[in-house]
Design a protein around this motif. Structure first.
Motif, PDB file in Angstrom:
ATOM      1  N   ALA A 132      46.338  65.448  42.900  1.00  0.00           N
ATOM      2  CA  ALA A 132      47.770  65.603  42.096  1.00  0.00           C
ATOM      3  C   ALA A 132      48.657  66.085  43.129  1.00  0.00           C
ATOM      4  O   ALA A 132      48.332  66.623  44.089  1.00  0.00           O
ATOM      5  CB  ALA A 132      47.427  66.792  41.013  1.00  0.00           C
ATOM      6  N   ALA A 133      50.024  65.727  42.906  1.00  0.00           N
ATOM      7  CA  ALA A 133      51.172  66.191  43.521  1.00  0.00           C
ATOM      8  C   ALA A 133      51.092  67.560  43.778  1.00  0.00           C
ATOM      9  O   ALA A 133      50.978  68.336  42.564  1.00  0.00           O
ATOM     10  CB  ALA A 133      52.264  65.446  42.955  1.00  0.00           C
ATOM     11  N   PRO A 134      51.427  68.228  44.683  1.00  0.00           N
ATOM     12  CA  PRO A 134      51.796  69.686  44.852  1.00  0.00           C
ATOM     13  C   PRO A 134      52.569  70.188  43.569  1.00  0.00           C
ATOM     14  O   PRO A 134      52.327  71.392  43.179  1.00  0.00           O
ATOM     15  CB  PRO A 134      52.571  69.934  46.067  1.00  0.00           C
ATOM     16  CG  PRO A 134      51.952  68.648  47.034  1.00  0.00           C
ATOM     17  CD  PRO A 134      51.968  67.403  45.919  1.00  0.00           C
ATOM     18  N   ALA A 135      53.717  69.752  43.403  1.00  0.00           N
ATOM     19  CA  ALA A 135      54.527  70.132  42.069  1.00  0.00           C
ATOM     20  C   ALA A 135      53.649  70.261  40.845  1.00  0.00           C
ATOM     21  O   ALA A 135      53.805  71.329  40.071  1.00  0.00           O
ATOM     22  CB  ALA A 135      55.736  69.411  41.869  1.00  0.00           C
ATOM     23  N   LEU A 136      52.821  69.304  40.720  1.00  0.00           N
ATOM     24  CA  LEU A 136      52.109  69.440  39.472  1.00  0.00           C
ATOM     25  C   LEU A 136      51.017  70.469  39.517  1.00  0.00           C
ATOM     26  O   LEU A 136      50.678  71.156  38.595  1.00  0.00           O
ATOM     27  CB  LEU A 136      51.397  68.022  39.053  1.00  0.00           C
ATOM     28  CG  LEU A 136      50.377  67.663  37.969  1.00  0.00           C
ATOM     29  CD1 LEU A 136      51.008  68.119  36.732  1.00  0.00           C
ATOM     30  CD2 LEU A 136      49.757  66.553  37.995  1.00  0.00           C
ATOM     31  N   ARG A 137      50.558  70.436  40.561  1.00  0.00           N
ATOM     32  CA  ARG A 137      49.240  71.624  40.838  1.00  0.00           C
ATOM     33  C   ARG A 137      50.181  73.146  40.622  1.00  0.00           C
ATOM     34  O   ARG A 137      49.420  73.947  40.173  1.00  0.00           O
ATOM     35  CB  ARG A 137      48.650  71.513  42.130  1.00  0.00           C
ATOM     36  CG  ARG A 137      47.822  70.239  42.189  1.00  0.00           C
ATOM     37  CD  ARG A 137      47.536  69.790  43.678  1.00  0.00           C
ATOM     38  NE  ARG A 137      46.270  70.525  44.056  1.00  0.00           N
ATOM     39  CZ  ARG A 137      45.403  70.758  45.121  1.00  0.00           C
ATOM     40  NH1 ARG A 137      46.024  69.715  46.158  1.00  0.00           N
ATOM     41  NH2 ARG A 137      44.611  71.313  45.586  1.00  0.00           N
ATOM     42  N   PHE A 166      44.417  75.680  47.556  1.00  0.00           N
ATOM     43  CA  PHE A 166      45.055  76.705  46.753  1.00  0.00           C
ATOM     44  C   PHE A 166      46.443  76.972  46.952  1.00  0.00           C
ATOM     45  O   PHE A 166      47.207  77.864  46.209  1.00  0.00           O
ATOM     46  CB  PHE A 166      44.357  78.122  46.698  1.00  0.00           C
ATOM     47  CG  PHE A 166      42.782  77.823  46.058  1.00  0.00           C
ATOM     48  CD1 PHE A 166      42.643  77.372  44.948  1.00  0.00           C
ATOM     49  CD2 PHE A 166      41.871  78.095  47.152  1.00  0.00           C
ATOM     50  CE1 PHE A 166      41.150  77.597  44.488  1.00  0.00           C
ATOM     51  CE2 PHE A 166      40.631  77.947  46.661  1.00  0.00           C
ATOM     52  CZ  PHE A 166      40.315  77.842  45.244  1.00  0.00           C
ATOM     53  N   GLN A 167      47.036  76.362  47.943  1.00  0.00           N
ATOM     54  CA  GLN A 167      48.365  76.786  48.379  1.00  0.00           C
ATOM     55  C   GLN A 167      49.384  76.582  47.035  1.00  0.00           C
ATOM     56  O   GLN A 167      50.199  77.325  46.994  1.00  0.00           O
ATOM     57  CB  GLN A 167      49.015  75.883  49.595  1.00  0.00           C
ATOM     58  CG  GLN A 167      50.412  76.117  50.076  1.00  0.00           C
ATOM     59  CD  GLN A 167      50.397  77.387  50.809  1.00  0.00           C
ATOM     60  OE1 GLN A 167      49.535  77.726  51.783  1.00  0.00           O
ATOM     61  NE2 GLN A 167      51.518  78.077  50.876  1.00  0.00           N
ATOM     62  N   ALA A 168      49.269  75.348  46.492  1.00  0.00           N
ATOM     63  CA  ALA A 168      50.112  75.246  45.436  1.00  0.00           C
ATOM     64  C   ALA A 168      49.711  75.689  43.922  1.00  0.00           C
ATOM     65  O   ALA A 168      50.457  76.306  43.424  1.00  0.00           O
ATOM     66  CB  ALA A 168      50.364  73.563  45.253  1.00  0.00           C
ATOM     67  N   PHE A 169      48.238  75.395  43.666  1.00  0.00           N
ATOM     68  CA  PHE A 169      47.784  75.718  42.699  1.00  0.00           C
ATOM     69  C   PHE A 169      47.820  77.424  42.398  1.00  0.00           C
ATOM     70  O   PHE A 169      48.122  77.806  41.227  1.00  0.00           O
ATOM     71  CB  PHE A 169      46.207  75.221  42.289  1.00  0.00           C
ATOM     72  CG  PHE A 169      45.639  75.618  41.060  1.00  0.00           C
ATOM     73  CD1 PHE A 169      46.156  74.498  40.053  1.00  0.00           C
ATOM     74  CD2 PHE A 169      44.822  76.531  40.591  1.00  0.00           C
ATOM     75  CE1 PHE A 169      45.348  74.723  38.737  1.00  0.00           C
ATOM     76  CE2 PHE A 169      44.199  76.575  39.288  1.00  0.00           C
ATOM     77  CZ  PHE A 169      44.625  75.598  38.513  1.00  0.00           C
ATOM     78  N   GLY A 170      47.534  78.278  43.630  1.00  0.00           N
ATOM     79  CA  GLY A 170      47.417  79.462  43.251  1.00  0.00           C
ATOM     80  C   GLY A 170      48.672  80.327  43.570  1.00  0.00           C
ATOM     81  O   GLY A 170      48.860  81.319  43.743  1.00  0.00           O
ATOM     82  N   TRP A 171      49.844  79.465  43.561  1.00  0.00           N
ATOM     83  CA  TRP A 171      51.441  80.095  44.044  1.00  0.00           C
ATOM     84  C   TRP A 171      51.766  81.039  42.882  1.00  0.00           C
ATOM     85  O   TRP A 171      52.195  82.274  43.272  1.00  0.00           O
ATOM     86  CB  TRP A 171      52.248  79.091  44.295  1.00  0.00           C
ATOM     87  CG  TRP A 171      53.591  79.384  44.447  1.00  0.00           C
ATOM     88  CD1 TRP A 171      54.041  79.788  45.605  1.00  0.00           C
ATOM     89  CD2 TRP A 171      54.615  80.021  43.329  1.00  0.00           C
ATOM     90  NE1 TRP A 171      55.525  80.337  45.367  1.00  0.00           N
ATOM     91  CE2 TRP A 171      55.736  80.434  44.107  1.00  0.00           C
ATOM     92  CE3 TRP A 171      54.680  79.761  42.056  1.00  0.00           C
ATOM     93  CZ2 TRP A 171      56.949  80.524  43.464  1.00  0.00           C
ATOM     94  CZ3 TRP A 171      55.851  80.212  41.588  1.00  0.00           C
ATOM     95  CH2 TRP A 171      56.964  80.332  42.065  1.00  0.00           C
ATOM     96  N   ALA A 172      51.566  80.723  41.645  1.00  0.00           N
ATOM     97  CA  ALA A 172      52.046  81.816  40.667  1.00  0.00           C
ATOM     98  C   ALA A 172      51.274  83.229  40.580  1.00  0.00           C
ATOM     99  O   ALA A 172      51.890  84.120  40.300  1.00  0.00           O
ATOM    100  CB  ALA A 172      52.001  80.994  39.136  1.00  0.00           C
ATOM    101  N   ALA A 173      50.017  82.913  40.699  1.00  0.00           N
ATOM    102  CA  ALA A 173      49.186  83.930  40.504  1.00  0.00           C
ATOM    103  C   ALA A 173      49.248  84.945  41.862  1.00  0.00           C
ATOM    104  O   ALA A 173      49.406  86.067  41.636  1.00  0.00           O
ATOM    105  CB  ALA A 173      47.592  83.615  40.578  1.00  0.00           C
ATOM    106  N   GLY A 184      48.854  75.544  37.843  1.00  0.00           N
ATOM    107  CA  GLY A 184      48.479  76.792  38.313  1.00  0.00           C
ATOM    108  C   GLY A 184      49.063  77.963  37.407  1.00  0.00           C
ATOM    109  O   GLY A 184      48.497  78.913  37.127  1.00  0.00           O
ATOM    110  N   ALA A 185      50.573  77.569  37.189  1.00  0.00           N
ATOM    111  CA  ALA A 185      51.484  78.741  36.444  1.00  0.00           C
ATOM    112  C   ALA A 185      50.812  78.559  35.069  1.00  0.00           C
ATOM    113  O   ALA A 185      50.922  79.586  34.528  1.00  0.00           O
ATOM    114  CB  ALA A 185      52.939  78.289  36.491  1.00  0.00           C
ATOM    115  N   VAL A 186      50.434  77.487  34.636  1.00  0.00           N
ATOM    116  CA  VAL A 186      50.177  77.613  33.106  1.00  0.00           C
ATOM    117  C   VAL A 186      48.687  78.260  33.046  1.00  0.00           C
ATOM    118  O   VAL A 186      48.422  79.035  32.032  1.00  0.00           O
ATOM    119  CB  VAL A 186      49.577  76.070  32.560  1.00  0.00           C
ATOM    120  CG1 VAL A 186      48.866  75.890  31.459  1.00  0.00           C
ATOM    121  CG2 VAL A 186      50.950  75.307  32.545  1.00  0.00           C
TER     122      VAL A 186
END
Length: 351
Positions: A79-84, A223-230, A88-90
């Motif tokens: 998946a694209a970084p923006a989607l990930r 996890f760089q993109a997916f874990g950004w919000a956390a 992750g925020a969801v």
């Protein structure tokens, strides 16, 4: 008629005037502070028994299981970084909603029972890690003293995420002390603050976000993109606790024969240079008080991290330094409990 408690026509005043609230603590505020004090005392005395972990698990394990399921399903490497980042925020939103609602329902239900506040205190104690943190760090010192370097590496691997196989004795000792300082903030002071603010739901939500950060908030390709919000939310929630933790360690240094002034200077000089916006504060305070140099270059999952040093003392820490850090930790924790007790007394008196 203006204001609360207006004289004159009592029926009209009661209908039009807001209830008096200035200087009076609400039942919710009294409950939250009393709950926090009970949770601190219960956890300090009893901890979370190992047999419960083996039989039913632990709240952090349950939260981690939910995070792991969502991460496996939604964190697609294609998946694209923006989607990930969005997914992750969801995950964070879902986690906060599920944990917060569950904790609120449980708290309300328990408080309706006889001795409900005590029951809520027992539940709240599972979200604080005073005793377990001390035990895990003390095992590292015992391992170094009694079984040697290999055993020390194995013991410290349970409390740090860095690579431990190549650590020498000084590296093991420093890793244990760094973990003690950082987890004093993350595992003790932060859940206490959020429990005071919002009761059991506040501490549970904090713990869920902190768990998410530890699982997916890494600066790796996965996890760089997916874990950004956390990671960003955890940084925000830990801002007050990290500063308070440093102050508690400095206060503890005054009464333990270590250097409070060096701890203060290390915090002011070094804390802001740490790669984490929060971890540097308790680590710098601990380093300055003990005359050590903590943090610095480390290796995580094969990745070299060139971090700044906290403190300008000795690099070669030993098992005795771990024990000195534990003494400082115990005193800082006792000061925290005393502050919460004074706050509880004040809120009850006002209420």
């Amino acid at each position: 008629m203006k204001g609360c408690g207006a004289s004159g026509n009592n029926r009209r005043a009661a209908a039009r005037s807001p209830p008096c609230s200035s200087g009076v603590a609400s039942k919710r505020e009294i409950m939250a502070v009393a709950l926090t004090l009970l949770a601190l005392l219960i956890e300090a005395m009893a901890g979370y028994p190992d047999r419960l972990v083996r039989s039913i698990g632990h709240p952090v394990i349950w939260m981690g299981g939910l995070i792991a399921v969502l991460e496996r399903r939604w964190n697609r490497e294609t998946a694209a970084p923006a989607l990930r980042r969005t997914l992750g925020a969801v995950v964070v939103v879902l986690l906060v909603g599920i944990v917060g609602v569950a904790a609120f329902i449980i708290e309300r239900g328990v408080l309706m029972l006889p001795f409900g506040l005590l029951g809520a205190g027992i539940l709240g104690s599972t979200l604080i890690a005073q005793r377990s943190l001390h035990q895990h760090v003390a095992r590292v010192a015992d391992a170094l003293d009694n079984a040697g370097l290999a055993s020390g590496r194995e013991a410290v691997s349970h409390i740090v995420s860095r690579d431990t196989n190549a650590l020498d004795e000084a590296g093991v000792a420093r890793a244990a002390i760094e973990s003690l300082a950082e987890n004093f903030s993350d595992g003790v002071v932060a859940p206490v603050l959020w429990m005071i603010i919002a009761g059991l739901p506040g501490a549970a939500i904090y713990k869920a976000i902190n768990t998410a950060d530890s699982m997916i908030g890494h600066r790796t390709a996965r996890f760089q993109a997916f874990g950004w919000a956390a990671a960003r939310l955890d940084d925000l929630l830990n801002l007050p606790a990290s500063r308070l933790s440093a102050l508690l360690i400095i206060a503890a240094a005054v009464t333990t024969g270590t250097s409070a002034s060096a701890a203060w200077h290390a915090v002011r000089r070094d804390a802001r240079h740490h790669r984490s916006p929060n971890a540097g504060y308790p680590e710098a305070a601990m380093a300055g008080a003990l005359g050590l140099a903590l943090a610095g270059p480390r290796i995580y999952a094969g990745v070299h991290v060139d971090d700044a040093f906290m403190g300008n003392g000795r690099y070669a820490a030993k098992a005795n330094d771990i024990r000195a850090a534990l003494k400082l930790y115990r005193r800082a924790d006792a000061i925290l409990i005393g502050l919460v007790a004074m706050l509880a007394a004040a809120v009850i008196a006002i209420g």
